[in-house]
Every structure is written in structure tokens, then in C-alpha cells.
Design an enzyme around this catalytic site. Structure first.
Site, short mmCIF file in Angstrom:
data_model
loop_
_atom_site.label_atom_id
_atom_site.label_comp_id
_atom_site.label_asym_id
_atom_site.label_seq_id
_atom_site.Cartn_x
_atom_site.Cartn_y
_atom_site.Cartn_z
N TYR A 76 7.22 4.15 -0.25
CA TYR A 76 6.77 5.10 -1.26
C TYR A 76 5.90 4.34 -2.25
O TYR A 76 5.14 3.47 -1.87
CB TYR A 76 7.97 5.82 -1.89
CG TYR A 76 7.59 7.09 -2.59
CD1 TYR A 76 6.87 8.09 -1.93
CD2 TYR A 76 7.95 7.31 -3.91
CE1 TYR A 76 6.51 9.26 -2.57
CE2 TYR A 76 7.60 8.49 -4.56
CZ TYR A 76 6.88 9.46 -3.89
OH TYR A 76 6.53 10.61 -4.53
N LYS A 131 13.46 25.73 20.23
CA LYS A 131 12.16 25.32 20.77
C LYS A 131 11.81 23.91 20.30
O LYS A 131 11.33 23.07 21.09
CB LYS A 131 11.09 26.29 20.31
CG LYS A 131 9.80 26.20 21.09
CD LYS A 131 9.95 26.91 22.41
CE LYS A 131 8.63 27.02 23.14
NZ LYS A 131 8.72 27.90 24.30
N ASP A 199 4.44 31.78 25.12
CA ASP A 199 4.87 32.98 25.85
C ASP A 199 3.81 33.40 26.87
O ASP A 199 4.12 33.98 27.91
CB ASP A 199 5.15 34.13 24.89
CG ASP A 199 6.23 33.79 23.89
OD1 ASP A 199 7.22 33.17 24.30
OD2 ASP A 199 6.08 34.12 22.70
N ALA A 232 1.94 44.01 31.34
CA ALA A 232 0.60 43.66 30.84
C ALA A 232 0.66 43.17 29.41
O ALA A 232 -0.27 43.37 28.63
CB ALA A 232 -0.33 44.87 30.95
N GLY A 233 1.78 42.51 29.08
CA GLY A 233 1.90 41.90 27.76
C GLY A 233 1.38 40.48 27.78
O GLY A 233 0.54 40.11 28.61
N ALA A 234 1.89 39.65 26.87
CA ALA A 234 1.39 38.28 26.71
C ALA A 234 1.47 37.50 28.01
O ALA A 234 0.48 36.90 28.46
CB ALA A 234 2.18 37.58 25.61
N ALA A 235 2.65 37.48 28.64
CA ALA A 235 2.82 36.69 29.86
C ALA A 235 2.01 37.26 31.01
O ALA A 235 1.35 36.51 31.75
CB ALA A 235 4.30 36.62 30.22
N ASN A 354 9.71 27.97 30.93
CA ASN A 354 8.60 27.40 30.16
C ASN A 354 8.82 25.95 29.75
O ASN A 354 7.86 25.23 29.49
CB ASN A 354 8.37 28.23 28.89
CG ASN A 354 7.80 29.60 29.18
OD1 ASN A 354 7.83 30.06 30.31
ND2 ASN A 354 7.30 30.26 28.15
#
Length: 427
Positions: A76, A131, A199, A232-235, A354
Site C-alpha cells: 500500500y 459461476k 448462455d 429460439a432463445g439465447a442458446a 457449459n
């Protein structure tokens, strides 16, 4: 000229002792909490989930000792001022003398958390912590959970842009579609660090890797296959895009109203774009109708596909039913018709997870200080992931286990090499 920098890190053997003391203290505190808790609710000591999550799943620890005045003056003030001055004069030094190049922001607004939906930022934190520890455990990458109290696209983008100087990359997580597409695009335009919506792209990378190995196992070519994606979403959108980039013969994506095609007038911007590069066959019917003669089913939507529709698929097809906890097509049904079956569950073979992708992708991108993550880097990650089990291919092994220690190094090296080849690496 910048001030000379001396690395203050010396002997840090005391960090092991402090870790052991911290673990001992935590165990004692956990025991005390358990002994003082009664009942069968969330605080019950008999519930291992709540017991594990109490107090959170992560902490910040020092990498240098602060044992005395000399250590303090180096870590410091006054020593730190020399480093600050050097970075002010040569901004690129921030990568060498701070943690920036090895830390990722895990950002959410809590609108699409696992299968729970829009539960808000506070309720999303256990997932974001999870995560972050997966980043560390599987990729050696530090990560910080950031849950934002806004769902406005521009507010999220502006907030992340303002936070970006502290981070080497941004992992967008559990943000609902179609907003997630716009948020990612705007951040990629405004930042010169990797921005990656896991995702979307993590799922896509692992799916492509498993499909590559399924074709190798059965002696088929990707260009011969016609795939149908439920969702038909994100994935779903990301999987379709990477499959097209990788050279699949054709892919149709379906939503609640059937096949996404250019003739529909109810499509949002993301689906209109999707319709421009998918469905070469010009299908216009339902999911069940699209499955007739299809070589591949990829489920990222939930719901149940009738067995009668599954039975119309091509002989020796591939079924990747990834909804959790209930696959769109149960493996018992899928195995009647498919040569290779994969799910999103850990209790069946071939888990599309993932965690096989994002730790290694960010590790490789940070290693070379990539300015972004390209489609080529994602495809390289998928190829490297598939190659891990080249010599072990079977119908029950087209993708490695998340605990296979070969995965992250292989993906990281491939991503770093691809970044250099595509000109987005800065070292």
C-alpha cells in the site's frame, strides 16, 4: 519514461498457514451454526444445500503478505504510488501490475436464472457465485459476481462499460432474450475486452463439439446433416449460428409457433436475422413436422416431444435433449431411435455442460489479452474440446467429463492460438 517497477512479491509461505487457519475457523463456525439451528426449514442443519451456501461460496484472499510495516509500505502506501504513476504514464502496464488481466466480471440482471426465470438480482447471486468458483476451479481464472438492479438495456451497458477498467473480460449470465443479444452486441462495440454471453456461446461450443464427435463416431460429415433446434432463445440462436459457421448441411429453429422462417410476420429482430441464414429447406410447419427425416434434434426449450415425432427422424439420428431437469426427449425414448444421445444432466452419459467451455475460453483469451472473442475462437474451442476424447469415442462418450483435467488446457491453448491467427491478440 515510466518509473521503474519492482515486483514486491517475496516469500508468501504464510498464505498457506492463513488459509489453513481460515478453513479451521470456518469449520468451527459452521459447527456452531449447525448446533444452534433447529427446525426443518432453510436453516436446518440437515439440509446440505443451505449449509453449503451459508455465508456465500467465495471470498477475496491476498496473494502477497502484509506482516509488518515494510510489507505494508510495499503493498500500500507509499510504494503503491509508484505503480499508479507508472500505469498513468503507460496504461498498458495495468495488465502486469494489477489483477486486471486475470479477472472476469460475471454480470447478470437476474431475468433468466437457470430454469427459475426472472427472480431478480439478489436471488441470482448464488448462481453468480457458483459461476465464479467454476471459473477458478476449472480455468484458473478469477471472477467477480455482479448482479445489477436494472433490466434496462442501455443502463446495463453503461454500467458495465463504467466497470470495465477493473476487468480483463465480461461474462454475461442469465439475461433474458432477446435483450441479451442487444446487450452483448452493444458491449462488444464499446469495449476492447472479451464480452461473452455464456448462455449463448458456451452452450453452442459444447454442442458443436459433441456433434463433431457424433459424426466422427458414425462416419458421417457435418455437411450431410439436417438439424432441428427446439428453442429460439439465447442458446438456440447461438447454436444455429455456430453450426452454420461450422458447415452443417441445414438447420431449422423452432419456437412456440413453429419453424422460424422469413415469411412469418411475428418475429423479433433476432429471429428475423436468424431466418436469413437458417432453414434452407424452406420449412414452415411445426416442430413435429420439421423432425420428419431430420438427422439431429437439439433441445434447448423444455416441453416434451412426442415419441411419434421422434420415430420419424432419420435412421441413426443424433438426439441432444438438453432441457433440465426434464429433457425434451427422455433418454429411454431417444435410445430407441438415435445413434448418439446427449442431455444437460449429469446422471446420463454425454452431458452438454457449459463448464466444459467458458473457463478455457476466457483463460485463452486473457492469456493473449484478446480484444474480443471471435467465431473462429469459438469453433477452435469446440474442435479442441472434441479432440480431448478422440481416442475414447463411443456412443456414451462424445464429450469429456467436466472433471477431465485435459479440457481447460486444451481449450485455452486452442483459443489463444485462434486469437493470434485472427489478429485479435495483443501479446
Amino acid at each position: 519514461m515510466a518509473a521503474e517497477i519492482v515486483n514486491p512479491r517475496t516469500d508468501i509461505t504464510s498464505s498457506t498457514d492463513s488459509t489453513e487457519r481460515a478453513e479451521s475457523t470456518e469449520r468451527a463456525e459452521s459447527t456452531e451454526r449447525a448446533e444452534s439451528t433447529d427446525g426443518d426449514g432453510p436453516d436446518s442443519p440437515v439440509d446440505p444445500v443451505f449449509a453449503l451456501h451459508r455465508g456465500g461460496k467465495m471470498e477475496v484472499t491476498a496473494t502477497v503478505p502484509v506482516r509488518n510495516a515494510d510489507d505494508l509500505s510495499l503493498a500500500y502506501t507509499p510504494g503503491v504510488a509508484r505503480v499508479c504513476t507508472a500505469i498513468a504514464e503507460q496504461p498498458e502496464l495495468v495488465h502486469d501490475y494489477t489483477w486486471k488481466s486475470q479477472v472476469v466480471a460475471v454480470v447478470t440482471d437476474g431475468t433468466a436464472v437457470l430454469g427459475l426465470g426472472d427472480i431478480g438480482p439478489e436471488a441470482s447471486l448464488p448462481v453468480m457465485e457458483g459461476k465464479a468458483i467454476l471459473f477458478k476451479q476449472f480455468g484458473g481464472v478469477d471472477a467477480v459476481p455482479i448482479a445489477l438492479a436494472t433490466t434496462d438495456v442501455d443502463e446495463i451497458v453503461d454500467t458495465v462499460v463504467r466497470l470495465a477498467p477493473s476487468f480483463g473480460g465480461v461474462n454475461l449470465e442469465d439475461i433474458s432474450a432477446p435483450r441479451c443479444f442487444e446487450i452483448e452486441r452493444k458491449l462488444q462495440e464499446r469495449l476492447d475486452i472479451p464480452v461473452f454471453h455464456d448462455d449463448q456461446h458456451g452452450t453452442a461450443v459444447v454442442t458443436l463439439a459433441a456433434l463433431r464427435n457424433a459424426t466422427r463416431l458414425t462416419g458421417r460429415a457435418l455437411g450431410e446433416l439436417r438439424a432441428v433446434i427446439s428453442g429460439a432463445g439465447a442458446a438456440g440462436v447461438a447454436i444455429a449460428k455456430i453450426l452454420v459457421e461450422a458447415g452443417i448441411g441445414d438447420v431449422a429453429v423452432t419456437d412456440r409457433k413453429g419453424v422460424v422462417h422469413a415469411g412469418r410476420e411475428d418475429l423479433n429482430a433476432a429471429k428475423r436475422e436468424l431466418a436469413t441464414y437458417t432453414n434452407r429447406a424452406g420449412l414452415t410447419g411445426t416442430l413435429e413436422e420439421a423432425l420428419a427425416g431430420a438427422d439431429v434434434f437439439i433441445g434447448v426449450s423444455g416441453g416434451t416431444v412426442p415419441e411419434e415425432a421422434v420415430a420419424t427422424m432419420a435412421k441413426g439420428c443424433f438426439i441432444f435433449a438438453m432441457a433440465n431437469p426434464t429433457p425434451e426427449i427422455h433418454p429411454e425414448v431417444a435410445h430407441k431411435y438415435a445413434a448418439v444421445v446427449a442431455t444437460g444432466r449429469s446422471d446420463f452419459p454425454n452431458q452438454i455442460n457449459n463448464v466444459l467451455a467458458f473457463p478455457g475460453i476466457f483463460s485463452g483469451a486473457l492469456q493473449v489479452r484478446a480484444s474480443r472473442i471471435t467465431e473462429g475462437m469459438k469453433i477452435a474451442a469446440a474442435e479442441a474440446l472434441a479432440a480431448v476424447v478422440d481416442g475414447e469415442l463411443s456412443a456414451d462418450c462424445v464429450i469429456p467429463s467436466p472433471f477431465d483435467e485435459r479440457v481447460a488446457p486444451a481449450v485455452s491453448a486452442a483459443v489463444a492460438a485462434a486469437a493470434r491467427a485472427e489478429g485479435v491478440a495483443r501479446r
